[in-house]
Write a protein that holds these residues in place. Structure first.
Motif, PDB file in Angstrom:
ATOM      1  N   ASP A  42     -36.923  -6.709 -10.226  1.00  0.00           N
ATOM      2  CA  ASP A  42     -35.796  -6.470  -9.355  1.00  0.00           C
ATOM      3  C   ASP A  42     -34.694  -6.230 -10.407  1.00  0.00           C
ATOM      4  OD1 ASP A  42     -36.919  -7.399  -7.238  1.00  0.00           O
ATOM      5  OD2 ASP A  42     -36.249  -9.487  -7.270  1.00  0.00           O
ATOM      6  N   ASN A  43     -34.625  -6.086 -11.824  1.00  0.00           N
ATOM      7  CA  ASN A  43     -33.906  -6.008 -12.650  1.00  0.00           C
ATOM      8  C   ASN A  43     -34.115  -4.943 -13.675  1.00  0.00           C
ATOM      9  OD1 ASN A  43     -31.536  -8.066 -12.168  1.00  0.00           O
ATOM     10  ND2 ASN A  43     -33.507  -9.239 -11.808  1.00  0.00           N
ATOM     11  N   TYR A  44     -35.457  -4.592 -13.886  1.00  0.00           N
ATOM     12  CA  TYR A  44     -36.018  -3.586 -14.646  1.00  0.00           C
ATOM     13  C   TYR A  44     -35.347  -2.140 -14.506  1.00  0.00           C
ATOM     14  CZ  TYR A  44     -38.904  -1.351 -18.088  1.00  0.00           C
ATOM     15  OH  TYR A  44     -39.417  -0.360 -19.288  1.00  0.00           O
ATOM     16  N   SER A  45     -35.019  -1.467 -15.725  1.00  0.00           N
ATOM     17  CA  SER A  45     -34.475  -0.253 -15.775  1.00  0.00           C
ATOM     18  C   SER A  45     -35.760   0.582 -16.555  1.00  0.00           C
ATOM     19  CB  SER A  45     -32.864   0.087 -16.180  1.00  0.00           C
ATOM     20  OG  SER A  45     -32.890   1.443 -16.408  1.00  0.00           O
ATOM     21  N   PRO A  46     -36.507   1.276 -16.047  1.00  0.00           N
ATOM     22  CA  PRO A  46     -37.483   2.205 -16.937  1.00  0.00           C
ATOM     23  C   PRO A  46     -36.531   3.288 -17.670  1.00  0.00           C
ATOM     24  CG  PRO A  46     -37.589   2.820 -14.660  1.00  0.00           C
ATOM     25  CD  PRO A  46     -36.641   1.578 -14.641  1.00  0.00           C
ATOM     26  N   ALA A  47     -35.502   3.641 -17.596  1.00  0.00           N
ATOM     27  CA  ALA A  47     -34.694   4.671 -18.284  1.00  0.00           C
ATOM     28  C   ALA A  47     -34.555   4.281 -19.798  1.00  0.00           C
ATOM     29  CB  ALA A  47     -33.624   4.958 -17.445  1.00  0.00           C
ATOM     30  N   ARG A  48     -34.534   2.843 -19.693  1.00  0.00           N
ATOM     31  CA  ARG A  48     -34.289   2.307 -21.346  1.00  0.00           C
ATOM     32  C   ARG A  48     -35.491   2.535 -21.909  1.00  0.00           C
ATOM     33  NH1 ARG A  48     -31.289  -2.912 -20.264  1.00  0.00           N
ATOM     34  NH2 ARG A  48     -33.360  -3.384 -19.534  1.00  0.00           N
ATOM     35  N   PRO A  49     -35.530   2.994 -23.251  1.00  0.00           N
ATOM     36  CA  PRO A  49     -36.677   2.782 -24.155  1.00  0.00           C
ATOM     37  C   PRO A  49     -37.143   1.448 -24.474  1.00  0.00           C
ATOM     38  CG  PRO A  49     -34.712   3.412 -25.404  1.00  0.00           C
ATOM     39  CD  PRO A  49     -34.373   3.256 -23.962  1.00  0.00           C
TER      40      PRO A  49
END
Length: 207
Positions: A42-49
């Motif tokens: 629900d909170n993860y952002s795959p744009a972040r390495p």
């Protein structure tokens, strides 16, 4: 400016989360902790390495469930699976599902550090490959349909005379179109052009 890698820790055991975080923070990496797979999704952002450290056995949503959901979302962030109940079948299943490493509790801190470093390096390579591919696709989009035809036939290994016959054009026209498309794609040789065409045929993240 490049964003610093962040390691996402997913474990329903608070003590385990804190222990993992302490080891990873010693590497000067960012850390975020989640008590369940659903909270993470629900909170993860795959744009972040970065990478993901994931417990195998959790209530409601297991580590394997999380991996399958990430795969369905086409998220390629490297995953390190950890389990206190690990065995060979569980490890094999985790790796087949997409984990890049499997550590069994109690794990050695050195093993975790090495695994995280490898996962961070892998993520950097994946991101660079995706960025390179994006540039390549932009260049490919600049080609005319006639140039794309010449590119496709060249990639198939056909000689210029055969391409000219196939397209019902002069040999000189084929040579001019190839020179134009090579200039647009920023390649200098026919072998390089063929390799580039093969890369364009692959799905993102392949190879």
């Amino acid at each position: 400016m490049h964003e610093s890698p962040t390691v996402s820790i997913i474990d329903d055991d608070q003590q385990a989360r804190e222990s993992l975080a302490a080891v990873i923070q010693s590497l000067n990496l960012g850390v975020e902790c989640f008590a369940s797979g659903q909270e993470f999704l629900d909170n993860y952002s795959p744009a972040r390495p970065g990478c993901i450290v994931l417990d195998l056995r959790m209530p409601d949503m297991s580590g394997l469930d999380v991996i399958r959901e990430l795969s369905a979302r086409k998220i390629k962030t490297p995953i390190i699976m950890i389990s206190g109940h690990g065995d060979i079948p569980a490890a094999v299943t985790a790796m087949q599902a997409g984990a890049v490493d499997f550590l069994e509790k109690p794990y050695r801190s050195e093993a975790l550090v090495e695994s995280v470093r490898r996962a961070i390096e892998l993520n950097a390579r994946i991101r660079q490959a995706d960025a390179d591919r994006s540039v390549l696709l932009e260049r490919f989009a600049s080609l005319t349909s006639d140039e794309k035809n010449v590119l496709q036939l060249t990639a198939e290994g056909k000689p210029d005379k055969a391409i000219a016959t196939r397209l019902d054009l002069s040999l000189r026209t084929i040579q001019l179109r190839r020179a134009s498309l090579m200039r647009k794609l920023v390649v200098r040789s026919r072998p390089e052009l063929i390799r580039l065409a093969q890369v364009l045929e692959q799905p993102p993240g392949a190879g």
